[in-house]
Design an enzyme around this catalytic site. Structure first.
Site, PDB file in Angstrom:
ATOM      1  N   TRP A 184      55.117  55.450  45.265  1.00  0.00           N
ATOM      2  CA  TRP A 184      55.831  56.015  46.106  1.00  0.00           C
ATOM      3  C   TRP A 184      55.865  57.555  46.516  1.00  0.00           C
ATOM      4  O   TRP A 184      55.315  58.514  46.346  1.00  0.00           O
ATOM      5  CB  TRP A 184      56.547  56.563  44.545  1.00  0.00           C
ATOM      6  N   GLU A 225      57.102  52.162  46.462  1.00  0.00           N
ATOM      7  CA  GLU A 225      58.659  52.102  45.397  1.00  0.00           C
ATOM      8  C   GLU A 225      59.254  52.954  46.018  1.00  0.00           C
ATOM      9  O   GLU A 225      59.069  53.807  46.931  1.00  0.00           O
ATOM     10  CB  GLU A 225      57.780  52.910  44.034  1.00  0.00           C
ATOM     11  N   LYS A 227      63.428  54.309  46.008  1.00  0.00           N
ATOM     12  CA  LYS A 227      64.105  55.445  45.988  1.00  0.00           C
ATOM     13  C   LYS A 227      65.552  55.061  46.235  1.00  0.00           C
ATOM     14  O   LYS A 227      65.699  55.308  48.315  1.00  0.00           O
ATOM     15  CB  LYS A 227      63.549  56.378  45.406  1.00  0.00           C
ATOM     16  N   ASP A 258      62.117  50.702  40.132  1.00  0.00           N
ATOM     17  CA  ASP A 258      61.907  51.348  38.984  1.00  0.00           C
ATOM     18  C   ASP A 258      63.632  50.973  38.772  1.00  0.00           C
ATOM     19  O   ASP A 258      64.598  51.196  39.247  1.00  0.00           O
ATOM     20  CB  ASP A 258      61.583  52.353  40.241  1.00  0.00           C
ATOM     21  N   HIS A 261      66.420  53.629  40.635  1.00  0.00           N
ATOM     22  CA  HIS A 261      66.181  54.040  41.658  1.00  0.00           C
ATOM     23  C   HIS A 261      67.038  53.694  42.633  1.00  0.00           C
ATOM     24  O   HIS A 261      67.471  53.350  43.711  1.00  0.00           O
ATOM     25  CB  HIS A 261      64.891  53.681  42.687  1.00  0.00           C
ATOM     26  N   HIS A 285      59.319  49.480  37.304  1.00  0.00           N
ATOM     27  CA  HIS A 285      58.865  51.401  36.280  1.00  0.00           C
ATOM     28  C   HIS A 285      59.590  50.981  35.423  1.00  0.00           C
ATOM     29  O   HIS A 285      61.165  50.846  36.281  1.00  0.00           O
ATOM     30  CB  HIS A 285      59.009  52.356  37.363  1.00  0.00           C
ATOM     31  N   ASP A 293      68.870  59.463  38.233  1.00  0.00           N
ATOM     32  CA  ASP A 293      66.979  58.639  37.875  1.00  0.00           C
ATOM     33  C   ASP A 293      66.557  59.976  37.118  1.00  0.00           C
ATOM     34  O   ASP A 293      66.369  60.364  37.604  1.00  0.00           O
ATOM     35  CB  ASP A 293      66.755  58.676  38.892  1.00  0.00           C
ATOM     36  N   ASP A 295      64.682  59.203  34.151  1.00  0.00           N
ATOM     37  CA  ASP A 295      64.103  58.960  33.708  1.00  0.00           C
ATOM     38  C   ASP A 295      63.770  59.028  31.872  1.00  0.00           C
ATOM     39  O   ASP A 295      63.248  59.799  31.204  1.00  0.00           O
ATOM     40  CB  ASP A 295      62.811  59.770  33.996  1.00  0.00           C
ATOM     41  N   ASP A 325      57.757  53.776  33.616  1.00  0.00           N
ATOM     42  CA  ASP A 325      58.232  55.354  33.972  1.00  0.00           C
ATOM     43  C   ASP A 325      59.112  56.492  33.280  1.00  0.00           C
ATOM     44  O   ASP A 325      60.260  56.636  33.623  1.00  0.00           O
ATOM     45  CB  ASP A 325      58.189  54.753  35.049  1.00  0.00           C
TER      46      ASP A 325
END
Ligand code: RNT
Ligand code: ZN
Length: 417
Positions: A184, A225, A227, A258, A261, A285, A293, A295, A325
């Protein structure tokens, strides 16, 4: 017969009545390894940058006590978490978690700087995945690493990328299971760029340089990855979804999705079947975006259940590597790992407990009423009793009992840090 066992037997009969074999579902679940990200344990600080400044457009907020400060502490915390999670899994390391007293920079890393992690993983029966760290470093210049217009910046990061491949191959060889090395790259711009193409060209060339050497795929495979945006890279991210779809498919790399993302209402569950048709494989992820984003820890929400169903219904587990993640610094970090991992497992279990073939037949026959009625009724089926049995046969605490253990660990260990 224990109470958990008695409930299991009753639940088993209910599922059998709709053609679902619960023992088979548990056998399938037992085989699924989740790659548990080490970085929830210390809010993505790592052991290279004592101040722990996090750059690269990601952010951990909160000051909950007890974050791991050393590799030993992080391993102890992970052990605690794994004692509360059924099954055998993997740990996902980032390059900044190197464990050595040597002063080695990211472009100097070698397998030996991770030897303690490998010894530990062997003892614990865990696999190891890996990630180059393209952030939180002085060579992250003007929001760029591999896409930098400055060759010396690019060269530093290319060397880092190459070295991580050797380390991942070492993990794979030592532990007898493929180590997924996930790339990433946060590079991007805060405001609208004039030239969107040149940075992408540079990123593509830099990645090609990193991947030029062929390594044994039994030991390591790379994923890339994408984004949409990051903090400070709101307008433009070089490694966008289209960029990595193209890159991964043409370069035979796994494609990492992810959950945070994409645009706020865009979901990764709906992308899996298409990726399955065109890509070599998928890295996930599993995360939870709250408006952005962010998380957050993975909860049992609609999207998590849909990801589980897509993986199971389409038989995608054989080409998918499931990683987590998230990083929440406002709560007990061991509890965060346990909730997120157990939820991911539970979502898969719920999918394994579905009479999928029957539902596919109904759909083909255009019986959308039955499809809706059955999937809605299924939501009330006692999957929790199946899950509790799974925890019991795996020797981990059932229900809220795990939290008592996590609280005792906090009291005895984390709060003393
Ligand atoms: C960042 C990406 C990336 C990181 C980790 C720490 O937006 O999701 O996967 O979270 O590498
Ligand atoms: Zn991610």
């Amino acid at each position: 017969m224990s109470q958990v066992e008695a409930c299991y037997q009753a639940a088993k009969e209910r599922y059998a009545a709709i053609g679902v074999d619960t023992d088979q579902a548990l056998e399938k679940l037992q085989k699924v390894k989740i790659s548990v990200h080490c970085w929830q344990g210390d809010d993505v600080k790592g052991f290279m940058n004592p101040r722990g400044d996090l750059t690269g457009g990601i952010m951990a907020t909160g000051h909950y006590p007890g974050a791991a400060r050393t590799a030993e502490e992080l391993r102890a915390d992970l052990e605690q978490a794994f004692s509360l999670i059924p099954g055998k899994h993997k740990v996902n390391l980032h390059a900044i978690y190197r464990d050595t007293s040597e002063k080695v920079d990211l472009n100097e890393l070698e397998p030996k700087h991770f030897a303690t992690w490998v010894d530990w993983a062997k003892k614990q029966g865990l696999g190891l995945d890996f990630n180059p760290t393209f952030f939180s470093h002085p060579m992250f210049k003007d929001n760029y690493t591999l896409a930098s217009p400055d060759k010396s910046v690019r060269d530093f990061w290319v060397e880092h990328g190459k070295r991580t491949r050797k380390i991942a191959a070492y993990f794979g060889k030592e532990l007898g299971q493929t180590s997924i090395n996930n790339f990433w790259v946060p590079d991007g711009m805060k405001d609208n760029p004039i030239d969107r193409l040149a940075p992408r060209q540079r990123l593509m060339d830099a990645l090609d340089e990193i991947f030029a050497e062929k390594l044994d795929e039994a030991y390591t495979q790379e994923s890339v990855e994408s984004k949409l945006f990051g903090i400070g890279a709101e307008a433009y991210t070089v490694g966008s979804h289209e960029f990595y779809m193209g890159y991964g498919i043409t370069r035979n790399k796994l494609i990492c999705l992810d959950a945070g993302h994409f645009h706020p209402t865009e979901v990764i569950s709906n992308k899996l079947s298409s990726l399955a048709l065109f890509s070599k494989g998928i890295m996930l992820h599993v995360s939870r975006p709250v408006r952005w984003d962010s998380d957050h820890v993975v909860l049992m929400d609609d999207e998590l259940m849909e990801i589980g169903r897509e993986l199971v219904r389409n038989d995608l587990l054989k080409v998918t590597h499931i990683g987590l993640d998230f990083f929440d610094a406002t709560i007990n970090r061991v509890a965060a790992w346990v909730v997120g991992t157990r939820n991911t497992q539970k979502a898969l279990l719920r999918a394994f407990l579905e009479p999928t073939e029957e539902l596919k037949k109904l759909e083909l026959a255009n019986d959308f009423t039955a499809r809706m009625v059955i999937t809605e009724e299924l939501k009330d089926f006692p999957y929790g009793d199946i899950w509790n049995h799974f925890c019991e046969i795996n020797g981990v605490p059932v229900g809220l009992e795990w939290f008592k253990k996590a609280q005792a660990y906090e009291e005895g260990v984390l709060l003393k840090r």
